[in-house]
Design a protein around this motif. Structure first.
Motif, PDB file in Angstrom:
ATOM      1  N   MET A  16       6.666 -38.721   5.562  1.00 45.61           N
ATOM      2  CA  MET A  16       8.095 -38.826   5.849  1.00 45.61           C
ATOM      3  C   MET A  16       8.900 -38.698   4.559  1.00 45.61           C
ATOM      4  N   ALA A  17       8.378 -39.270   3.484  1.00 46.95           N
ATOM      5  CA  ALA A  17       9.085 -39.162   2.200  1.00 46.95           C
ATOM      6  C   ALA A  17       9.161 -37.698   1.773  1.00 46.95           C
ATOM      7  N   ALA A  18       8.050 -36.984   1.951  1.00 44.18           N
ATOM      8  CA  ALA A  18       8.041 -35.572   1.573  1.00 44.18           C
ATOM      9  C   ALA A  18       9.016 -34.781   2.431  1.00 44.18           C
ATOM     10  N   ILE A  19       9.033 -35.079   3.742  1.00 49.01           N
ATOM     11  CA  ILE A  19       9.946 -34.370   4.643  1.00 49.01           C
ATOM     12  C   ILE A  19      11.386 -34.631   4.229  1.00 49.01           C
ATOM     13  N   TYR A  20      11.680 -35.893   3.955  1.00 50.84           N
ATOM     14  CA  TYR A  20      13.048 -36.223   3.576  1.00 50.84           C
ATOM     15  C   TYR A  20      13.428 -35.506   2.288  1.00 50.84           C
ATOM     16  N   MET A  21      12.497 -35.540   1.325  1.00 54.03           N
ATOM     17  CA  MET A  21      12.804 -34.936   0.029  1.00 54.03           C
ATOM     18  C   MET A  21      13.013 -33.438   0.139  1.00 54.03           C
ATOM     19  N   SER A  22      12.193 -32.767   0.965  1.00 56.10           N
ATOM     20  CA  SER A  22      12.283 -31.316   0.953  1.00 56.10           C
ATOM     21  C   SER A  22      13.298 -30.784   1.965  1.00 56.10           C
ATOM     22  N   GLU A  23      13.620 -31.555   3.037  1.00 55.22           N
ATOM     23  CA  GLU A  23      14.481 -31.002   4.073  1.00 55.22           C
ATOM     24  C   GLU A  23      15.864 -31.645   4.121  1.00 55.22           C
ATOM     25  N   ASP A  44       4.800 -32.214  -0.029  1.00 52.90           N
ATOM     26  CA  ASP A  44       6.031 -31.556  -0.441  1.00 52.90           C
ATOM     27  C   ASP A  44       5.748 -30.085  -0.764  1.00 52.90           C
ATOM     28  N   ASP A  45       4.702 -29.855  -1.569  1.00 55.96           N
ATOM     29  CA  ASP A  45       4.313 -28.480  -1.887  1.00 55.96           C
ATOM     30  C   ASP A  45       4.028 -27.692  -0.625  1.00 55.96           C
ATOM     31  N   VAL A  46       3.258 -28.339   0.266  1.00 59.00           N
ATOM     32  CA  VAL A  46       2.820 -27.650   1.473  1.00 59.00           C
ATOM     33  C   VAL A  46       4.020 -27.298   2.350  1.00 59.00           C
ATOM     34  N   ILE A  47       4.956 -28.260   2.502  1.00 61.16           N
ATOM     35  CA  ILE A  47       6.110 -28.035   3.368  1.00 61.16           C
ATOM     36  C   ILE A  47       7.010 -26.951   2.781  1.00 61.16           C
ATOM     37  N   ASN A  48       7.139 -26.966   1.454  1.00 62.28           N
ATOM     38  CA  ASN A  48       7.979 -25.947   0.824  1.00 62.28           C
ATOM     39  C   ASN A  48       7.383 -24.552   0.956  1.00 62.28           C
ATOM     40  N   ALA A  49       6.079 -24.481   1.191  1.00 67.92           N
ATOM     41  CA  ALA A  49       5.447 -23.171   1.327  1.00 67.92           C
ATOM     42  C   ALA A  49       5.724 -22.554   2.687  1.00 67.92           C
ATOM     43  N   VAL A  50       6.218 -23.349   3.657  1.00 71.29           N
ATOM     44  CA  VAL A  50       6.549 -22.780   4.974  1.00 71.29           C
ATOM     45  C   VAL A  50       7.771 -21.886   4.793  1.00 71.29           C
ATOM     46  N   PRO A  51       7.674 -20.625   5.225  1.00 72.10           N
ATOM     47  CA  PRO A  51       8.766 -19.691   4.951  1.00 72.10           C
ATOM     48  C   PRO A  51      10.080 -20.134   5.597  1.00 72.10           C
ATOM     49  N   GLN A  52      11.165 -19.897   4.881  1.00 69.28           N
ATOM     50  CA  GLN A  52      12.486 -20.240   5.391  1.00 69.28           C
ATOM     51  C   GLN A  52      12.769 -19.477   6.680  1.00 69.28           C
ATOM     52  N   ALA A  53      12.180 -18.286   6.830  1.00 67.09           N
ATOM     53  CA  ALA A  53      12.448 -17.474   8.020  1.00 67.09           C
ATOM     54  C   ALA A  53      12.106 -18.229   9.300  1.00 67.09           C
ATOM     55  N   GLU A  55       8.703 -29.428  15.429  1.00 65.39           N
ATOM     56  CA  GLU A  55       8.094 -28.429  16.311  1.00 65.39           C
ATOM     57  C   GLU A  55       7.650 -27.181  15.560  1.00 65.39           C
ATOM     58  N   ILE A  56       8.304 -26.863  14.455  1.00 62.62           N
ATOM     59  CA  ILE A  56       7.994 -25.600  13.775  1.00 62.62           C
ATOM     60  C   ILE A  56       7.363 -25.850  12.406  1.00 62.62           C
ATOM     61  N   VAL A  57       8.061 -26.631  11.563  1.00 65.61           N
ATOM     62  CA  VAL A  57       7.596 -26.742  10.176  1.00 65.61           C
ATOM     63  C   VAL A  57       6.266 -27.482  10.096  1.00 65.61           C
ATOM     64  N   LEU A  58       6.191 -28.651  10.741  1.00 68.30           N
ATOM     65  CA  LEU A  58       4.958 -29.436  10.619  1.00 68.30           C
ATOM     66  C   LEU A  58       3.749 -28.720  11.218  1.00 68.30           C
ATOM     67  N   PRO A  59       3.860 -28.161  12.448  1.00 68.16           N
ATOM     68  CA  PRO A  59       2.690 -27.420  12.937  1.00 68.16           C
ATOM     69  C   PRO A  59       2.304 -26.274  12.007  1.00 68.16           C
ATOM     70  N   ALA A  60       3.312 -25.598  11.432  1.00 68.83           N
ATOM     71  CA  ALA A  60       2.985 -24.496  10.534  1.00 68.83           C
ATOM     72  C   ALA A  60       2.306 -25.013   9.270  1.00 68.83           C
ATOM     73  N   ALA A  61       2.704 -26.213   8.838  1.00 62.12           N
ATOM     74  CA  ALA A  61       2.154 -26.753   7.591  1.00 62.12           C
ATOM     75  C   ALA A  61       0.885 -27.560   7.826  1.00 62.12           C
TER      76      ALA A  61
END
Lengths: 266, 457, 437
Positions: B249-256, B329-338, B356-362
């Motif tokens: 959750m900390a990583a999600i908050y920090m990156s999103e 954080d690294d992993v989530i940032n690697a999910v493409p912005q598209a 629904e999108i970012v976490l399953p992709a990551a």
């Protein structure tokens, strides 16, 4: 929240106007990307935005469903109205807005989910349908309207990322259709596709016009000429000329438009 | 110490060699420096290498063997009656001699023969020291003379120096490999000795861990490591229950979500948490968390011991939060912005897009990160040693005292054990298990993360 | 297509329906909760950090104030040197405890019974006796004179004054008797027993008595160990990185080295302790408990960190620099030494500092190679027995007396201080030399 924009409208009795933009200025930080844009997008027409790269046509497109909100440094002035309602008004909800104004992106971006779930995602989050026959029907009709149903009906459970580029882009169009938008924005939807896939999509755009208002950004002038009824030419953040597509291509009023469509720059 | 002097001498001679080599090259060139194949400083380096390298190698080899050799020489002077003792008491005698020689009080008055041996030892040591000093200096000087003689207009000094440096680079890159080999060999070698005394099946599947009892004869039945494995597992699970949700959750908050201002506050917090040594966490766990758990546990009607898996696990979880969050954080940032744009374009809210999108992709990347975190938790020693205790209980009660593989390793060994008791050797069995498990986790996790990155590159 | 239009219009109205609005409100509520969960996670981490640092600081800062008896000591010749000789050997054998006892009895005459004397002496640290001896040995002229002296109080006295031993506890449940508590109160009221600022906790060597224990030895031990680590890990690490990044062919062998380094970085630290035990202590016979072996083990542990950081720094130097240098006729090694390494140096330095910071706080592997030995002396060489700060913290935290909590916390404050300075320097370097190509 209706805006009286009778004074903005060019008098006349053309088709009904879906989107009205007046005095739109967009800034990225200190840099101005769009300069005093004003145009009317007509209902159930395909409007093409053309111009050399960096001219601001994609920026303008992203203003129409407030996708620019996701960019922190972006600031927008002026008014854009959908059915006479200012979409930058405080009471307007971006979720609702984007459900009504769908978007298809330059690069096909199917979600890493199954084909079915790619389509079902939008209706599900908006509560249009739950899993079951209702959802199946939405998925099927969306895929049918995007001309993809026959190609994928036997492999709905397979990942959307496994399709070819053209199929992926049609999947993205089907995904946008599935939430029943009124307007579909397309940001160079064919630039990543081969000519056959491009032809497919162009055909599809023509069919969709019947039910949706479509705004398409393209830097391919032939494409603009083929699919659109109205064309706006952007140059260096200004809208130089906006007219019927036929007029623009046969009888451009502005020198710059003429220069661009005859290939002297761009 | 002679070796310290020798090091200084060698370094001095190396410098002298450099200067001599350079001036010699200048002299040889006779004013036409551009006619030299290599610039003078390369000739200097060439001579310097010849001066320093052989002498340093001599020093290294010599110091590896000096002590052992001299000790056995000193032992050879002992009366026959002493020398015929068994291997174990010989080791003891050797330790005694060394202690006397180093002037460490041994408690009782030493035997004269031992004292004599110690004196011999000290004599031999100083003799050897002088020999080394003389030999090393001579070698360095000889190197200078030899190298200086080779200097000429056409000598390819640059190529020769660079060649030696390249060899040096390759040798350095071998150190990492040798470390791994060293770890594997030392673990395997000692663990095999252990398993020759305690059957490996008894070790891996036995339910009773009590190495103290091994001295009273029952070696095999006292080394069942299952309680240690379950203890490790229990604490790891507790730590993960804390670290994974909060870190993620900390990583999600920090990156999103976080604005630059919020990030400027939150990032240092996580970085400081990551930089705190484990021994500090251990102290915190023992001082604050364990009593708190006792209060909490008795409030809930449990009987909580002063050391509990809960306290250790919670604090370990806190320690691992920044680890999980920076990896995710690294992993989530690697999910493409598209992908995010696609979801926003459909009218999804931010949290819907993330869930629904970012976490399953990551997900693959996050799984990899969690595996690395588990490996970290399994290998953590200090927190558990200070807060979870030493009692090998086979229990799933988080409020009970448990022990782990690492704690047993750390508490059994204090650097001064004899290497032939099964208790000491058991540590290498445990170490082997620890190494293999963490290695598997790391290899798999690194591969998963790599595959994931390649997908979005 | 016409019937589809009807369907579409029907659906479009849903975005304006009350049901959709209600659903939208629910979705936004979920959105807020999700965001709150994120903030909660950060806040939790922050609170834990504050809680941890707060606990340590609150417990630790009192270690810099120590209780002393300010008393007049008569350097009684009869007790110090019954023979009258002022030789050092004679002076060192004197009964200095008697001086302390006499000085205290003057303040508390009531304690003149045998039991009373013993109870009184419990209030003062054994260090007081040694400090008097040292005074006399340094200045034999003191014998026969009186002088005001500050005598270190015992751990129990000190902790009582700091409020860590409850006054209200029943007599049997605290380490001081009621009578002793009375004396302490009396002496405090008289101004004899005072608390003074003191850096003893930093400057003294280790001891078994909490009030006398300091971390100077551990500090020097840490310094020596770090020197060894630095001297080994940095050259080898940078050389490895240079080889892998600039010279190594891409083949299975270098792949193996790379995988190996990545895995080595994740090997539990205690395994390096086992390596040190079996390989360096047992096989090579390196001196046990010494800064040398500690430094070697930590160097091997830090090596992967430095290699990875150095490779990243080398990678960030653009190829155009190399091509430019090669283009004017530099050899590949000259390119690296003259151009690439200087440009990569800040990055390498940052990685090195962070690696060393980790090594400085490492405890577990050092336990296995005997650095837990109780060492009173400040280590004078690399091969002398020594301990390091984190191990000292571990040992102190294990001791039962109340006074150790404060000492341990103070040691942690010092260790964290070092780490914060190192990390700040690293961050500063990274900010200052960060270059975008």
């Amino acid at each position: 929240m209706r805006i009286d924009h009778s004074d903005w409208l060019p008098g006349g009795n053309g088709p009904p106007v879906k989107i009205t933009a007046r005095a739109v200025n967009v800034y990225y930080g200190a840099k101005q990307a769009l300069n005093d844009i004003g145009l009317d997008i007509e209902s159930n027409r395909v409007t093409a935005l053309i111009g050399p790269s960096g001219c601001g046509k994609s920026t303008f497109l992203r203003c129409l469903n407030r996708m620019n909100d996701t960019i922190d440094i972006c600031r927008i002035e002026g008014r854009i109205a959908l059915d006479g309602e200012d979409i930058y008004d405080k009471v307007i909800d971006t979720v609702q807005l984007r459900a009504r104004v769908g978007m298809v992106f330059q690069k096909p971006n199917p979600f890493p989910k199954s084909i079915f779930d790619n389509i079902a995602y939008g209706p599900r989050i908006h509560g249009l349908a739950q899993r079951g026959p209702e959802m199946d029907e939405i998925v099927q009709s969306s895929l049918e309207r995007a001309g993809l149903w026959n190609e994928v009906k036997d492999r709905l459970k397979e990942p959307g990322t496994g399709l070819s580029g053209g199929q992926q882009q049609r999947l993205c169009i089907a995904r946008a259709i599935a939430v029943s938008p009124e307007v579909i924005l397309m940001d160079e939807p064919c630039s990543a596709l081969d000519p056959i896939a491009t032809a497919h999509i162009e055909e599809l755009i023509d069919e969709l016009r019947e039910n949706y208002t479509i705004v398409i950004v393209t830097h391919n002038m032939q494409q603009a000429a083929r699919v659109s009824q109205k064309t706006a030419f952007f140059h260096l953040g200004n809208m130089v000329e906006y007219n019927d597509t036929e007029e623009i291509f046969t009888n451009p009023r502005d020198e710059r438009t003429q220069g661009y469509i005859t290939g002297r720059f761009g | 110490m002679q070796s310290t002097i020798l090091i200084a001498v060698i370094m001095g001679l190396t410098l002298v060699g450099y200067l001599l080599g350079r001036s010699r090259a200048v002299a040889v060139a006779g004013g036409r420096l551009s006619h030299l194949h290599s610039i003078p400083s390369y000739h200097g380096f060439f001579v310097a290498i010849w001066a320093g390298l052989p002498a340093f190698l001599l020093l290294a080899v010599w110091s590896c063997f000096q002590d052992q050799l001299i000790a056995s020489l000193a032992m050879a002077g002992l009366p026959d009656t002493v020398r015929q003792a068994d291997a174990q008491s010989l080791t003891l005698i050797k330790t005694n001699i060394l202690n006397i020689a180093h002037g460490i009080a041994t408690g009782s008055e030493p035997e004269p023969s031992l004292r004599e041996a110690a004196a011999t030892y000290n004599q031999l040591q100083s003799l050897a020291g002088f020999c080394l000093l003389a030999l090393g200096s001579a070698l360095a000087l000889a190197g200078i003379v030899h190298a200086r003689r080779q200097i000429s207009m056409d000598m390819r000094a640059r190529n020769r120096v660079e060649r030696m440096l390249s060899i040096g680079l390759v040798l350095c890159s071998l150190v990492a490999i040798l470390t791994t080999v060293g770890i594997v060999l030392s673990l395997l070698f000692e663990a095999i000795q252990f398993f020759s005394r305690v059957p490996i099946t008894d070790f891996l599947f036995g339910l009773h861990w009590n190495p103290q009892a091994a001295f009273s004869g029952d070696a095999a039945g006292s080394f069942g490591a299952v309680p240690l494995f379950t203890g490790t597992l229990l604490i790891t699970v507790i730590a993960m229950l804390v670290a994974v949700p909060i870190g993620l959750m900390a990583a999600i908050y920090m990156s999103e979500y976080a604005t630059p201002g919020a990030r400027a506050v939150a990032k240092p917090v996580l970085e400081i948490l990551a930089g705190i040594p484990t021994v500090v966490y251990g102290f915190f766990a023992a001082l604050t968390m364990a009593p708190a758990m006792q209060v909490l546990g008795s409030g809930l009607g449990f009987d909580v011991s002063s050391q509990s898996a809960m306290a250790a696990g919670l604090v370990m979880g806190i320690m691992i939060i920044p680890f999980v969050s920076s990896l995710s954080d690294d992993v989530i940032n690697a999910v493409p912005q598209a992908l995010r744009d696609g979801s926003y374009g459909l009218g999804a809210t931010k949290s819907e897009t993330i869930r629904e999108i970012v976490l399953p992709a990551a997900l693959p990347g996050i799984v990899g990160a969690v595996m690395l975190a588990i490996s970290r938790a399994i290998g953590e020693t200090m927190i558990v040693a200070m807060a979870a205790g030493l009692s090998a209980n086979l229990t799933a009660n988080p409020f009970a005292a448990v022990t782990t593989v690492t704690v047993q390793i750390a508490s059994t060994i204090r650097g001064d054990q004899e290497f032939d008791s099964p208790k000491t050797l058991s540590v290498f069995g445990l170490g082997l298990v620890l190494f293999v498990v963490t290695l598997i986790l790391n290899v798999v996790a690194l591969r998963v993360v790599q595959k994931y990155r390649e997908k979005y590159d | 297509m016409t019937d589809m239009t009807g369907e579409t219009i029907l659906k479009r109205s849903t975005y304006r329906s009350g049901a959709f609005e209600a659903r939208l409100r629910r979705r936004y509520r979920a959105e807020r909760w999700f965001q709150r969960a994120g903030i909660g996670a950060i806040v939790f981490a922050g609170l834990m950090l504050v809680f941890l640092l707060g606990t340590i600081t609150l417990n630790g800062f009192t270690a810099f104030w120590q209780s002393h008896f300010q008393v007049e000591v008569y350097f009684d010749p009869a007790a110090i040197t019954p023979s009258g000789s002022l030789e050092q050997s004679a002076l060192s054998a004197g009964d200095y405890q008697a001086l302390v006892r006499a000085a205290l009895l003057k303040q508390i005459p009531a304690a003149s019974s045998r039991d009373g004397k013993r109870a009184l002496m419990e209030l003062v640290s054994s260090a007081a006796t040694y400090s008097l001896r040292d005074m006399v040995m340094a200045e034999p002229a003191l014998v026969g004179t009186s002088r005001p002296v500050s005598l270190l109080a015992s751990d129990n006295t000190d902790q009582f004054l700091k409020g860590h031993i409850a006054r209200t506890a029943r007599e049997g449940e605290r380490t001081l008797t009621d009578r002793q508590v009375g004396w302490i109160d009396e002496l405090t009221a008289k101004g004899v027993l005072t608390r003074n600022f003191s850096l003893d906790v930093l400057t003294r060597a280790n001891s078994r008595q909490p009030e006398q224990a300091g971390m100077w030895g551990a500090l020097i031990g840490s310094l020596l160990t770090m020197l060894v680590t630095l001297a080994l890990a940095v050259p080898v690490g940078v050389a490895t990185a240079v080889y892998l990044e600039e010279f190594a062919p891409k083949n299975r062998w270098t792949d193996l080295i790379e995988v190996n380094i990545n895995n080595l970085a994740a090997v539990p630290s205690i395994v390096f302790g086992l390596l040190g035990l079996a390989m360096f202590l047992n096989f090579f016979g390196m001196p046990r408990s010494s800064a040398l072996i500690g430094g070697v083990v930590l160097a091997l542990m830090t090596l992967p960190t430095i290699i990875i950081a150095a490779r990243a720094a080398l990678k960030s130097v653009p190829p155009s620099i190399r091509e430019a240098a090669l283009g004017i006729g530099a050899s590949p090694l000259q390119v690296v030494i003259h151009h690439v390494l200087p440009l990569a140096a800040p990055g390498i330095l940052t990685g090195t500092i962070l690696g060393l910071a980790r090594a400085l706080g490492e405890t577990a592997p050092l336990l296995l190679i005997g650095m837990v030995a109780f060492v009173v002396d400040v280590p004078g060489s690399l091969s002398a027995p020594s301990t390091v700060l984190p191990v000292q913290i571990f040992m102190w935290s294990d001791a039962p007396e109340r006074g150790w909590i404060e000492r341990t916390s103070a040691a942690i404050m010092l260790l964290l201080g070092f780490l914060i300075v190192m990390n700040t320097v690293a961050v500063f370097l990274r900010k200052k030399f960060e270059r975008r190509w």
